[in-house]
Design an enzyme around this catalytic site. Structure first.
Site, PDB file in Angstrom:
ATOM      1  N   GLY A 172      32.019  -1.258 -71.945  1.00 10.53           N
ATOM      2  CA  GLY A 172      30.636  -1.060 -72.336  1.00 10.53           C
ATOM      3  C   GLY A 172      30.503  -0.183 -73.567  1.00 10.53           C
ATOM      4  O   GLY A 172      31.033   0.920 -73.618  1.00 10.53           O
ATOM      5  N   ARG A 229      43.188  10.879 -76.304  1.00 13.09           N
ATOM      6  CA  ARG A 229      42.888  12.119 -77.026  1.00 13.09           C
ATOM      7  C   ARG A 229      43.263  13.280 -76.117  1.00 13.09           C
ATOM      8  O   ARG A 229      42.785  13.350 -74.990  1.00 13.09           O
ATOM      9  CB  ARG A 229      41.405  12.175 -77.385  1.00 13.09           C
ATOM     10  CG  ARG A 229      40.967  13.435 -78.114  1.00 13.09           C
ATOM     11  CD  ARG A 229      41.265  13.372 -79.573  1.00 13.09           C
ATOM     12  NE  ARG A 229      40.450  12.377 -80.263  1.00 13.09           N
ATOM     13  CZ  ARG A 229      40.580  12.117 -81.555  1.00 13.09           C
ATOM     14  NH1 ARG A 229      41.491  12.756 -82.275  1.00 13.09           N
ATOM     15  NH2 ARG A 229      39.829  11.196 -82.130  1.00 13.09           N
ATOM     16  N   ARG A 241      31.247  -5.087 -78.370  1.00 14.31           N
ATOM     17  CA  ARG A 241      30.927  -5.881 -79.558  1.00 14.31           C
ATOM     18  C   ARG A 241      32.190  -6.507 -80.151  1.00 14.31           C
ATOM     19  O   ARG A 241      33.120  -5.796 -80.541  1.00 14.31           O
ATOM     20  CB  ARG A 241      30.256  -4.967 -80.589  1.00 14.31           C
ATOM     21  CG  ARG A 241      29.936  -5.617 -81.912  1.00 14.31           C
ATOM     22  CD  ARG A 241      29.227  -4.626 -82.822  1.00 14.31           C
ATOM     23  NE  ARG A 241      28.990  -5.194 -84.143  1.00 14.31           N
ATOM     24  CZ  ARG A 241      29.855  -5.120 -85.143  1.00 14.31           C
ATOM     25  NH1 ARG A 241      30.999  -4.485 -84.980  1.00 14.31           N
ATOM     26  NH2 ARG A 241      29.574  -5.665 -86.311  1.00 14.31           N
ATOM     27  N   ALA A 256      35.207   2.152 -72.474  1.00 16.34           N
ATOM     28  CA  ALA A 256      33.784   2.266 -72.805  1.00 16.34           C
ATOM     29  C   ALA A 256      33.593   3.168 -74.020  1.00 16.34           C
ATOM     30  O   ALA A 256      34.185   4.248 -74.119  1.00 16.34           O
ATOM     31  CB  ALA A 256      33.020   2.830 -71.609  1.00 16.34           C
ATOM     32  N   GLU A 316      31.872  -6.449 -72.601  1.00 19.17           N
ATOM     33  CA  GLU A 316      30.716  -5.567 -72.442  1.00 19.17           C
ATOM     34  C   GLU A 316      30.429  -4.806 -73.727  1.00 19.17           C
ATOM     35  O   GLU A 316      29.502  -4.017 -73.776  1.00 19.17           O
ATOM     36  CB  GLU A 316      30.970  -4.596 -71.294  1.00 19.17           C
ATOM     37  CG  GLU A 316      31.179  -5.278 -69.957  1.00 19.17           C
ATOM     38  CD  GLU A 316      31.468  -4.300 -68.837  1.00 19.17           C
ATOM     39  OE1 GLU A 316      30.513  -3.818 -68.195  1.00 19.17           O
ATOM     40  OE2 GLU A 316      32.660  -4.002 -68.620  1.00 19.17           O
ATOM     41  N   GLY A 350      43.871   4.267 -90.501  1.00 18.36           N
ATOM     42  CA  GLY A 350      44.428   5.460 -91.114  1.00 18.36           C
ATOM     43  C   GLY A 350      44.510   6.677 -90.215  1.00 18.36           C
ATOM     44  O   GLY A 350      44.990   7.741 -90.640  1.00 18.36           O
ATOM     45  N   SER A 352      33.551  -1.195 -79.512  1.00 20.45           N
ATOM     46  CA  SER A 352      33.336  -1.929 -80.746  1.00 20.45           C
ATOM     47  C   SER A 352      34.666  -2.340 -81.351  1.00 20.45           C
ATOM     48  O   SER A 352      35.679  -1.657 -81.183  1.00 20.45           O
ATOM     49  CB  SER A 352      32.563  -1.060 -81.745  1.00 20.45           C
ATOM     50  OG  SER A 352      32.315  -1.761 -82.946  1.00 20.45           O
ATOM     51  N   GLU A 394      25.030  -6.283 -72.580  1.00 18.31           N
ATOM     52  CA  GLU A 394      25.174  -5.576 -73.853  1.00 18.31           C
ATOM     53  C   GLU A 394      26.354  -6.077 -74.666  1.00 18.31           C
ATOM     54  O   GLU A 394      26.650  -5.555 -75.731  1.00 18.31           O
ATOM     55  CB  GLU A 394      25.318  -4.064 -73.603  1.00 18.31           C
ATOM     56  CG  GLU A 394      24.079  -3.431 -73.002  1.00 18.31           C
ATOM     57  CD  GLU A 394      22.834  -3.664 -73.848  1.00 18.31           C
ATOM     58  OE1 GLU A 394      22.918  -3.514 -75.086  1.00 18.31           O
ATOM     59  OE2 GLU A 394      21.789  -4.013 -73.284  1.00 18.31           O
ATOM     60  N   GLU A 427      41.641   4.743 -74.528  1.00 24.02           N
ATOM     61  CA  GLU A 427      40.792   5.434 -73.571  1.00 24.02           C
ATOM     62  C   GLU A 427      39.336   5.451 -74.026  1.00 24.02           C
ATOM     63  O   GLU A 427      39.024   5.278 -75.206  1.00 24.02           O
ATOM     64  CB  GLU A 427      41.286   6.864 -73.343  1.00 24.02           C
ATOM     65  CG  GLU A 427      40.970   7.832 -74.446  1.00 24.02           C
ATOM     66  CD  GLU A 427      41.187   9.286 -74.012  1.00 24.02           C
ATOM     67  OE1 GLU A 427      41.583   9.539 -72.864  1.00 24.02           O
ATOM     68  OE2 GLU A 427      40.934  10.168 -74.849  1.00 24.02           O
TER      69      GLU A 427
END
Length: 341
Positions: free
Chosen positions: A235, A315, A220, A261, A218, A284, A238, A202, A276
């Site tokens: 995975g 978070r 983009r 991931a 894994e 921003g 992005s 992927e 994480e």
């Protein structure tokens, strides 16, 4: 001289170039070799794409051999039997590309690791590249696909269309050493994959982007993005490129970074940083910075932390607050997975 390459390609019914394959492009070649090729092909000075015929190949091979490059001479000799259009691309200076052969040479230079992303000019190339049907019978102008499909079926041949895109997959043109790619369709020509890189099923890597290597991909890698050595893009993760995002900040990570991931990266990172799983950091986004004792220091936009080392973005599980702490446990890739590609 920036580059010289002998290539073979495809054209549509109007004689327009669809693609060019350069088996062994040269970066900063010897001036005597360039001059020998120019004289043999009667090529003018400057950035020039010169079409030539198979019957020219013997004289070209002799000229290249006399200039001291037997490998390029062997390529020219092999082209004597070509059934496809031939081209020699002379790249005298780096400028906005003006032809398909010029674009393809620059993409080859990137995937061969002869130049690095962001080091050569690629602006304006989308207007030069046609939409291509990449098929089991090679590239076909999408406007001519219906006719080619009909001819193939009438001849009893299957004609499979793998994709319709301006870019081909990298491995049909360049296979860099020391790299594993689980699904080759997910790495475009023009990607720069450093030795020791693994791209899982992927994973995706666009042109003018890639990895220093070794690394695990894994997620983009968008156009323009670079992952530092020893980094892991988890995975579904992005990275934010500059083609569609409207920004001009080059997104990259330093060494030994982990993008968890389904996480996302919209700022440059220094070394040993972690985001994480599931957390997307945009420029921003408001981030509360904590000291080593977990006490609040200040709240800033994430862009103010760009490029800094040893950051851990998380978070808060109760308040939902986006926090940044000192990263005290940098990742280490599994050497067994990457050292023997």
């Amino acid at each position: 001289m920036l580059s010289l390459a002998l290539g073979i390609g495809h054209q549509n019914s109007r004689g327009e170039w669809l693609d060019v394959y350069y088996p062994a492009p040269l970066h900063q070649p010897d001036s005597a070799l360039v001059e020998a090729a120019r004289q043999s092909l009667e090529a003018p000075a400057g950035n020039t794409a010169v079409s030539f015929l198979p019957e020219h190949c013997t004289a070209l091979a002799d000229a290249l051999s006399a200039a001291g490059d037997e490998h390029q001479a062997d390529i020219a000799r092999a082209m004597v039997d070509s059934q496809r259009p031939l081209v020699a691309m002379f790249l005298e200076e780096d400028r906005t590309p003006e032809s398909v052969p010029e674009v393809y040479l620059k993409l080859h230079l990137l995937s061969h690791r002869l130049v690095r992303p962001h080091s050569i000019k690629l602006d304006g190339m989308f207007a030069l590249l046609k939409n291509i049907a990449w098929t089991s019978e090679g590239p076909i102008d999408v406007e001519e696909l219906d006719n080619r499909q009909l001819k193939a079926r009438l001849a009893g041949r299957p004609l499979s269309v793998d994709s319709v895109d301006k870019f081909p997959k990298m491995t049909d043109y360049v296979m860099p050493a020391g790299v594993r790619i689980a699904d080759t369709a997910r790495v475009r020509l023009g990607a720069y994959l450093g030795e020791g890189t693994t791209v899982m099923h992927e994973g995706f890597c666009n042109f003018n982007a890639g990895t220093e290597g070794p690394g695990m991909v894994e997620g983009r890698i968008a156009a323009g993005v670079m992952l530092g050595s020893g980094s892991d893009l988890g995975g579904g993760a992005s990275t934010m490129g500059t083609l569609s995002g409207g920004g001009n900040i080059v997104i990259r990570t330093g060494e030994n970074c982990l993008i968890g991931a389904n996480a996302g990266l919209g700022i440059p990172l220094g070394d040993r940083c972690t985001i994480e799983a599931g957390l997307y950091i945009t420029a921003g986004a408001k981030v509360t910075v904590l000291d080593d004792q977990g006490q609040e220091v200040r709240t800033v936009a994430a862009r103010e932390l760009a490029g800094q080392d040893d950051l851990l973005f998380i978070r808060h599980s109760v308040t939902g607050r986006l926090e940044c702490r000192t990263n005290k446990s940098a990742i280490a890739l599994n050497d067994v997975l990457h050292a023997h590609n």
